[in-house]
Every structure is written in C-alpha cells, then in structure tokens.
Design an enzyme around this catalytic site. Sequence first.
Site, PDB file in Angstrom:
ATOM      1  N   GLY A  12       0.884  -1.138   0.000  1.00 33.57           N
ATOM      2  CA  GLY A  12       0.000   0.000   0.000  1.00 33.57           C
ATOM      3  C   GLY A  12       0.926   1.191   0.000  1.00 33.57           C
ATOM      4  O   GLY A  12       1.608   1.440   0.974  1.00 33.57           O
ATOM      5  N   THR A  13       1.031   1.899  -1.098  1.00 36.12           N
ATOM      6  CA  THR A  13       2.255   2.616  -1.388  1.00 36.12           C
ATOM      7  C   THR A  13       2.000   3.895  -2.149  1.00 36.12           C
ATOM      8  O   THR A  13       0.860   4.220  -2.460  1.00 36.12           O
ATOM      9  CB  THR A  13       3.179   1.689  -2.217  1.00 36.12           C
ATOM     10  OG1 THR A  13       4.398   2.338  -2.463  1.00 36.12           O
ATOM     11  CG2 THR A  13       2.542   1.355  -3.541  1.00 36.12           C
ATOM     12  N   THR A  14       3.065   4.594  -2.471  1.00 34.88           N
ATOM     13  CA  THR A  14       3.008   5.750  -3.359  1.00 34.88           C
ATOM     14  C   THR A  14       4.118   5.615  -4.387  1.00 34.88           C
ATOM     15  O   THR A  14       5.292   5.548  -4.022  1.00 34.88           O
ATOM     16  CB  THR A  14       3.189   7.061  -2.584  1.00 34.88           C
ATOM     17  OG1 THR A  14       2.180   7.163  -1.573  1.00 34.88           O
ATOM     18  CG2 THR A  14       3.081   8.258  -3.530  1.00 34.88           C
TER      19      THR A  14
END
EC number: 3.4.25.1
Length: 233
Positions: A12-14
């Site tokens: 769950g990232t950017t």
Amino acid sequence: MDLNLDAPHSMGTTIIGVTYNGGVILGADSRTSTGMYVANRASDKITQLTDNVYVCRSGSAADSQVVSDYVRYFLHQHTIQLGQPATVKVSANLIRMLAYNNKNMLQTGLIVGGWDKYEGGKIYGIPLGGTVVEQPFAIGGSGSSYLYGFFDQAWKENMTKEEAEQLVVKAVSLAIARDGASGGVVRTVIINSEGVTRNFYPGDKLQLWHEELEPQNSLLDILNAAGPEPMAM
C-alpha cells in the site's frame, strides 16, 4: 489489536513517474505492510528491468516482484537477439501482456519509465487489469488518492531535472504524511541519455506538512541517555 501477521505482504504505497525535458524521474516511498504490521520500512520499490528502463511496483509485493523478474528475463533475451537495448515501449507492452493475460490472479499496478534513443524519456502506467497508457506523468498506489489535485496544480511541461525531482520528492512526502500505508524514506531514479542516477532521501529530512509531528528520538535513545545527577543529601 489483531495485526493479522499472516496477511500477504502488500505495498500500500506511493509510486510516481514524471517526464522532464531530458528524461524521466521515478519516485517511491519504502513501506511494505502485512495487514496493520509494517513488514519492511525501507524496501526498494523501484526495480531495474534493463540498463535504461525501470519499473515502480505497487499492490501485492509478491505479484509485482514475479512480474518484474519475468520481464527482466524476457528483455535480456530480447536484447541478445536484437543486439541493442530494448525500448521503453517494448518493456511496457511486455508487462502489459503479462498483466492482462493473468489479470484474474495478479493484484499489482506498475509504472514503467526509461529512456531510449528512439523516443527519449517515456512514462507508461499499467494499472490493475493490464491496460497500458503513455502519460507525461503517472501516479499509483494508495497514496495517489491524495496527489491528483496536487499534480493538477504543480505539474508543468518541460521541467528541468531539478524541478522534476523536487516535485517527485515533495509529492511522495505529502502522500507519506496523509496515507497510513505509505512511509519510510523516499527513493528516486533519474534516467536520461547520460545513464541512471539513484538518490535517497531519509524520512527525517522530508518536508513536514500540516499537523505532522517533528521526528522524535526512539525510546532506546531516550533510555540509553545519561540520567539526571542524583540529588545531594
């Protein structure tokens, strides 16, 4: 609290890819989570495919890693057969083919960026399902929800390398501040005709946003610090 430690590792990232007037810049945070537990706070989500093409990975860590491994192998074979490096478009379409043909099993979104002598710097977004879209910039992961308005305001064409990297670092730091599934450090990769440059920005050096707290010493640092002098009797 149930941390659900048996949950699959998820990024769950950017992730961000930006073109500028001489190439592309890829950026990402470094938090990998397993349920509510941070499994890796300093993972590298920007993976090399060839000398001139890299991919940013989001979604299931296992799925994105296996896709990257397959594509790296196929591109190596492709380079040997052609006698020259694969283009960014070929790399993106190979990922697109794997993602589309296995769309019922894969949970990963990817951003491909690189530079080649035919088209220069290119960014391709490959979201869930296996679509491929060429874009001047692409954002993905859970933190991207907080960045669409920011990029509408901050993005401009023909940025310099310095302006583009500053934009990427600022955007990832904003997502880290707002998105609980993004965190850690910021890594960037600059790809242009001169080659590849990797940069690293520690979490305590990032810009602080509204209501963010200043970095604090760890509990171990506090416990190991010298205590006060005993009171004289």
